[in-house]
Write a protein that holds these residues in place. Structure first.
Motif, PDB file in Angstrom:
ATOM      1  N   GLY A 148       1.730  -8.742  31.941  1.00  0.00           N
ATOM      2  CA  GLY A 148       1.928 -10.146  31.622  1.00  0.00           C
ATOM      3  C   GLY A 148       2.119 -10.424  30.149  1.00  0.00           C
ATOM      4  N   ALA A 149       2.327  -9.376  29.337  1.00  0.00           N
ATOM      5  CA  ALA A 149       2.486  -9.572  27.893  1.00  0.00           C
ATOM      6  C   ALA A 149       3.748 -10.366  27.570  1.00  0.00           C
ATOM      7  CB  ALA A 149       2.512  -8.227  27.178  1.00  0.00           C
ATOM      8  N   PHE A 150       4.758 -10.269  28.432  1.00  0.00           N
ATOM      9  CA  PHE A 150       5.979 -11.065  28.274  1.00  0.00           C
ATOM     10  C   PHE A 150       6.574 -11.295  29.652  1.00  0.00           C
ATOM     11  CE2 PHE A 150       6.627  -6.603  27.259  1.00  0.00           C
ATOM     12  CZ  PHE A 150       7.584  -6.219  28.183  1.00  0.00           C
ATOM     13  N   THR A 151       7.679 -12.000  29.721  1.00  0.00           N
ATOM     14  CA  THR A 151       8.238 -12.487  30.983  1.00  0.00           C
ATOM     15  C   THR A 151       8.412 -11.385  32.020  1.00  0.00           C
ATOM     16  OG1 THR A 151       9.408 -14.208  29.776  1.00  0.00           O
ATOM     17  CG2 THR A 151      10.126 -13.759  32.033  1.00  0.00           C
ATOM     18  N   ASP A 152       9.013 -10.262  31.623  1.00  0.00           N
ATOM     19  CA  ASP A 152       9.267  -9.180  32.580  1.00  0.00           C
ATOM     20  C   ASP A 152       8.159  -8.124  32.599  1.00  0.00           C
ATOM     21  OD1 ASP A 152      11.689 -10.283  33.382  1.00  0.00           O
ATOM     22  OD2 ASP A 152      12.773  -9.348  31.707  1.00  0.00           O
ATOM     23  N   GLY A 153       7.058  -8.388  31.917  1.00  0.00           N
ATOM     24  CA  GLY A 153       5.961  -7.414  31.883  1.00  0.00           C
ATOM     25  C   GLY A 153       5.082  -7.519  33.107  1.00  0.00           C
ATOM     26  N   LYS A 154       5.604  -7.095  34.262  1.00  0.00           N
ATOM     27  CA  LYS A 154       4.892  -7.255  35.526  1.00  0.00           C
ATOM     28  C   LYS A 154       3.838  -6.171  35.754  1.00  0.00           C
ATOM     29  CE  LYS A 154       8.875  -9.543  37.622  1.00  0.00           C
ATOM     30  NZ  LYS A 154       9.892  -9.520  38.699  1.00  0.00           N
ATOM     31  N   ALA A 155       3.884  -5.130  34.957  1.00  0.00           N
ATOM     32  CA  ALA A 155       2.906  -4.042  35.102  1.00  0.00           C
ATOM     33  C   ALA A 155       2.515  -3.537  33.724  1.00  0.00           C
ATOM     34  CB  ALA A 155       3.486  -2.904  35.938  1.00  0.00           C
ATOM     35  N   GLU A 156       1.352  -2.919  33.645  1.00  0.00           N
ATOM     36  CA  GLU A 156       0.889  -2.349  32.374  1.00  0.00           C
ATOM     37  C   GLU A 156       1.710  -1.117  32.039  1.00  0.00           C
ATOM     38  OE1 GLU A 156      -2.873   0.265  31.574  1.00  0.00           O
ATOM     39  OE2 GLU A 156      -3.479  -1.837  31.455  1.00  0.00           O
ATOM     40  N   LEU A 157       2.046  -0.953  30.762  1.00  0.00           N
ATOM     41  CA  LEU A 157       2.774   0.225  30.286  1.00  0.00           C
ATOM     42  C   LEU A 157       1.925   0.924  29.226  1.00  0.00           C
ATOM     43  CD1 LEU A 157       5.473   1.856  30.245  1.00  0.00           C
ATOM     44  CD2 LEU A 157       6.140   0.415  28.309  1.00  0.00           C
ATOM     45  N   PRO A 158       1.451   2.164  29.491  1.00  0.00           N
ATOM     46  CA  PRO A 158       0.588   2.854  28.516  1.00  0.00           C
ATOM     47  C   PRO A 158       1.261   3.096  27.174  1.00  0.00           C
ATOM     48  CG  PRO A 158       0.464   3.889  30.677  1.00  0.00           C
ATOM     49  CD  PRO A 158       1.590   2.906  30.748  1.00  0.00           C
ATOM     50  N   GLY A 159       2.552   3.422  27.184  1.00  0.00           N
ATOM     51  CA  GLY A 159       3.277   3.637  25.934  1.00  0.00           C
ATOM     52  C   GLY A 159       3.345   5.095  25.510  1.00  0.00           C
ATOM     53  N   LEU A 160       4.312   5.394  24.652  1.00  0.00           N
ATOM     54  CA  LEU A 160       4.534   6.767  24.195  1.00  0.00           C
ATOM     55  C   LEU A 160       3.402   7.262  23.306  1.00  0.00           C
ATOM     56  CD1 LEU A 160       8.339   6.476  23.343  1.00  0.00           C
ATOM     57  CD2 LEU A 160       7.314   7.566  25.351  1.00  0.00           C
ATOM     58  N   VAL A 161       2.765   6.361  22.568  1.00  0.00           N
ATOM     59  CA  VAL A 161       1.647   6.771  21.709  1.00  0.00           C
ATOM     60  C   VAL A 161       0.518   7.346  22.558  1.00  0.00           C
ATOM     61  CG1 VAL A 161      -0.095   5.976  20.078  1.00  0.00           C
ATOM     62  CG2 VAL A 161       2.219   5.086  19.931  1.00  0.00           C
ATOM     63  N   GLN A 162       0.201   6.688  23.678  1.00  0.00           N
ATOM     64  CA  GLN A 162      -0.848   7.204  24.547  1.00  0.00           C
ATOM     65  C   GLN A 162      -0.425   8.504  25.210  1.00  0.00           C
ATOM     66  OE1 GLN A 162      -4.014   5.953  24.873  1.00  0.00           O
ATOM     67  NE2 GLN A 162      -4.298   7.885  25.928  1.00  0.00           N
ATOM     68  N   GLU A 163       0.856   8.604  25.548  1.00  0.00           N
ATOM     69  CA  GLU A 163       1.373   9.834  26.160  1.00  0.00           C
ATOM     70  C   GLU A 163       1.239  11.021  25.214  1.00  0.00           C
ATOM     71  OE1 GLU A 163       5.670  11.460  27.802  1.00  0.00           O
ATOM     72  OE2 GLU A 163       5.235   9.312  27.953  1.00  0.00           O
ATOM     73  N   ALA A 164       1.291  10.755  23.911  1.00  0.00           N
ATOM     74  CA  ALA A 164       1.202  11.825  22.913  1.00  0.00           C
ATOM     75  C   ALA A 164      -0.238  12.238  22.609  1.00  0.00           C
ATOM     76  CB  ALA A 164       1.882  11.384  21.618  1.00  0.00           C
ATOM     77  N   HIS A 165      -1.224  11.594  23.231  1.00  0.00           N
ATOM     78  CA  HIS A 165      -2.634  11.933  22.989  1.00  0.00           C
ATOM     79  C   HIS A 165      -2.892  13.411  23.301  1.00  0.00           C
ATOM     80  CE1 HIS A 165      -6.922  11.491  22.638  1.00  0.00           C
ATOM     81  NE2 HIS A 165      -7.125  11.825  23.892  1.00  0.00           N
ATOM     82  N   GLN A 166      -3.538  14.099  22.380  1.00  0.00           N
ATOM     83  CA  GLN A 166      -3.829  15.531  22.505  1.00  0.00           C
ATOM     84  C   GLN A 166      -2.541  16.350  22.651  1.00  0.00           C
ATOM     85  OE1 GLN A 166      -6.961  16.989  22.227  1.00  0.00           O
ATOM     86  NE2 GLN A 166      -7.542  14.923  21.614  1.00  0.00           N
ATOM     87  N   SER A 167      -1.470  15.882  22.007  1.00  0.00           N
ATOM     88  CA  SER A 167      -0.191  16.580  22.039  1.00  0.00           C
ATOM     89  C   SER A 167       0.529  16.308  20.721  1.00  0.00           C
ATOM     90  CB  SER A 167       0.636  16.121  23.238  1.00  0.00           C
ATOM     91  OG  SER A 167       1.817  16.901  23.370  1.00  0.00           O
ATOM     92  N   THR A 168       1.859  16.453  20.723  1.00  0.00           N
ATOM     93  CA  THR A 168       2.666  16.263  19.522  1.00  0.00           C
ATOM     94  C   THR A 168       3.549  15.040  19.664  1.00  0.00           C
ATOM     95  OG1 THR A 168       2.746  18.657  19.140  1.00  0.00           O
ATOM     96  CG2 THR A 168       4.387  17.312  18.002  1.00  0.00           C
ATOM     97  N   LEU A 169       3.546  14.189  18.633  1.00  0.00           N
ATOM     98  CA  LEU A 169       4.466  13.059  18.554  1.00  0.00           C
ATOM     99  C   LEU A 169       5.539  13.419  17.533  1.00  0.00           C
ATOM    100  CD1 LEU A 169       5.262  10.129  19.253  1.00  0.00           C
ATOM    101  CD2 LEU A 169       3.772   9.380  17.372  1.00  0.00           C
ATOM    102  N   PHE A 170       6.774  13.509  17.995  1.00  0.00           N
ATOM    103  CA  PHE A 170       7.890  13.891  17.123  1.00  0.00           C
ATOM    104  C   PHE A 170       8.784  12.686  16.888  1.00  0.00           C
ATOM    105  CE2 PHE A 170      12.307  15.903  16.999  1.00  0.00           C
ATOM    106  CZ  PHE A 170      12.270  16.089  15.618  1.00  0.00           C
TER     107      PHE A 170
END
Length: 371
Positions: A204-226
Motif C-alpha cells: 500500500g505504499a503507492f497506488t499499485d503497491g498491492k503486495a510487500e516487496l523486500p527489495g534488492l538490498v534485503q536480497e543482498a543480505h549475507q551476500s554481495t551487492l554489485f
C-alpha cells in the motif's frame, strides 16, 4: 555441499532460488528423482513440501526411513494438516506449517553452514574466467583474491569490455560460493520505480503497491551487492545510499520500520572516481563509502600478448572446429580494440558466422570496421 528442495510448487522453490546459487541448490518436482539423487549425494538439509507431483510426501518419507537416512529433513505442512505417521520413527524430521516458516532464520542457518564449509574448502580452486598469462592480468587476479575475503568495499574501474562484471563475480564466488550475487545497473536506480525495487516497499505504499516487496538490498543480505556503472547514479540517490552504506540500516518505501542488510559491496565504473568528483557528478562522502580499495581492469591494449589465449578460450567454448592462422593472430594483436575483450569476442563471433564451412577464420577490414 547442497540443499535439496522437493516440491511441485514453483513459488515455494522460487524463495530459495532467489537467495542461493544454483551450485548449492538442488530442486526436484518429483520424489522419485530426489530419491535417485540421494543415492549419490547427501545434502546438508532436505526440505520436503507436502505439495508433490506424482509421488506423495508420505511415501517419500517412508522410503527414506526404510533406507535409514540420516539427512535432516524439514517437512512443510498445511495449516490444519496432521503430521505423517511412519512405520518407524528414525528420521531427523521436523514438521512446520507453511504459513509459519521463518525464511529469514532458515536462510541464516543455512548461511552459517555454508560459511563453515567454506573454511574447510578455502584452499580449493576457483577459476576466475579472467583469461590471460600476462603480468598485468596475473596482478589483477592476485588483487581480487587478496581482497575477496576481506570485509571491505571494492571498486573496479576500467574501460568498457575489460571484464569488470567477471571480476565482481569472482570476488563474490570466493567469499559466498553458494549464494547469488545481486547485480544492479545504476542507470535503473534514478527513477521512482528503480528506487522502490532497490529498497523495497511496504504494502500500500503507492497506488499499485498491492503486495510487500523486500527489495534488492534485503536480497543482498549475507551476500554481495554489485553496483555496476556507479557513475550513472544521481547525486540525490547517492545521498539516499549514505546511511545504508555506513550502517547497513534503511527503510522501505511506505514503511516506518528500520531494516538491516549486511552485504559486501562491489562497485564498477568506466572512469576513475576522482575524475567524477572533479566533474561534480559524485559526492566525496559517497566515494569514501564505496571504495576502500581500487582495482584497475587493464585494457586489451595493455596485454596484447593474451589475445591468442583469449581467442583459444572463445573458440573452445563456442566453435571448437574453427581455428585462427598465425598471420590472423598477428593481425588481431596489431588492432587497437577500443571495445577491449568484449569487442574481440564480438569480432570472433562475426568471423565464425561469416566463415561458413571454412575451417580457418579470416579477418577483413570490413570485419573490424563493424566493431
Amino acid at each position: 555441499m547442497s540443499l535439496f528442495i522437493v516440491s511441485s510448487d514453483w513459488r515455494f522453490k522460487e524463495k530459495f532460488k532467489s537467495h542461493f546459487a544454483a551450485a548449492f541448490l538442488r530442486e526436484f518436482s518429483l520424489a522419485e528423482k530426489a530419491l535417485v539423487a540421494l543415492q549419490s549425494e547427501e545434502p546438508v538439509l532436505l526440505i520436503v513440501d507436502n505439495r508433490l507431483g506424482n509421488g506423495s510426501y508420505q511415501w517419500f518419507l517412508q522410503t527414506l526411513s526404510d533406507r535409514n537416512s540420516t539427512t535432516p529433513i524439514i517437512l512443510c505442512l498445511e495449516k490444519d494438516q496432521a503430521e505423517p505417521v511412519l512405520a518407524k520413527n528414525n528420521l531427523k524430521c521436523y514438521c512446520v506449517k507453511r504459513t509459519q516458516i521463518n525464511y529469514v532464520k532458515l536462510f541464516e542457518h543455512l548461511d552459517e553452514l555454508q560459511e563453515k564449509e567454506a573454511v574447510r574448502e578455502k584452499a580449493s580452486y576457483h577459476p576466475s574466467d579472467l583469461i590471460g598469462e600476462s603480468e598485468c592480468m596475473y596482478a589483477v587476479r592476485e588483487q581480487l583474491k587478496r581482497y575477496a575475503q576481506e570485509d571491505c568495499a571494492v571498486h573496479l574501474y576500467g574501460e568498457t569490455g575489460t571484464g569488470k562484471e567477471i571480476a565482481a563475480n569472482y570476488i563474490h564466488r570466493l567469499k559466498y560460493p553458494h549464494k547469488n550475487i545481486v547485480a544492479v545497473n545504476c542507470s535503473l536506480l534514478n527513477s521512482t520505480l528503480g528506487s522502490s525495487m532497490f529498497f523495497g516497499h511496504a504494502k500500500g505504499a503507492f497506488t499499485d503497491g498491492k503486495a510487500e516487496l523486500p527489495g534488492l538490498v534485503q536480497e543482498a543480505h549475507q551476500s554481495t551487492l554489485f553496483l555496476d556503472e556507479v557513475e550513472n547514479l544521481s547525486l540525490q540517490f547517492q545521498s539516499h545510499l549514505l546511511r545504508l552504506l555506513e550502517t547497513g540500516k534503511y527503510r522501505r518505501y511506505g514503511d516506518i520500520q528500520i531494516h538491516t542488510s549486511d552485504f559486501r559491496l562491489v562497485t564498477a565504473s568506466n572512469e576513475k572516481l576522482s575524475e567524477l568528483i572533479h566533474q561534480n557528478v559524485m559526492r566525496r562522502d559517497f566515494l569514501y563509502r564505496i571504495a576502500d580499495t581500487y582495482i584497475h581492469m587493464p585494457s586489451l591494449c595493455e596485454h596484447r600478448e593474451d589475445i591468442p589465449l583469449l581467442c583459444e578460450h572463445y573458440l573452445k567454448i563456442n566453435s571448437l572446429e574453427k581455428e585462427i592462422s598465425f598471420e590472423s593472430l598477428k593481425q588481431l594483436k596489431s588492432y587497437d580494440w577500443p571495445g577491449n575483450v568484449r569487442q574481440l569476442f564480438s569480432t570472433l563471433r562475426r568471423s565464425v558466422i561469416m566463415s561458413g564451412e571454412q575451417r580457418v577464420l579470416q579477418f577483413s577490414d570490413e570485419n573490424f570496421a563493424l566493431s
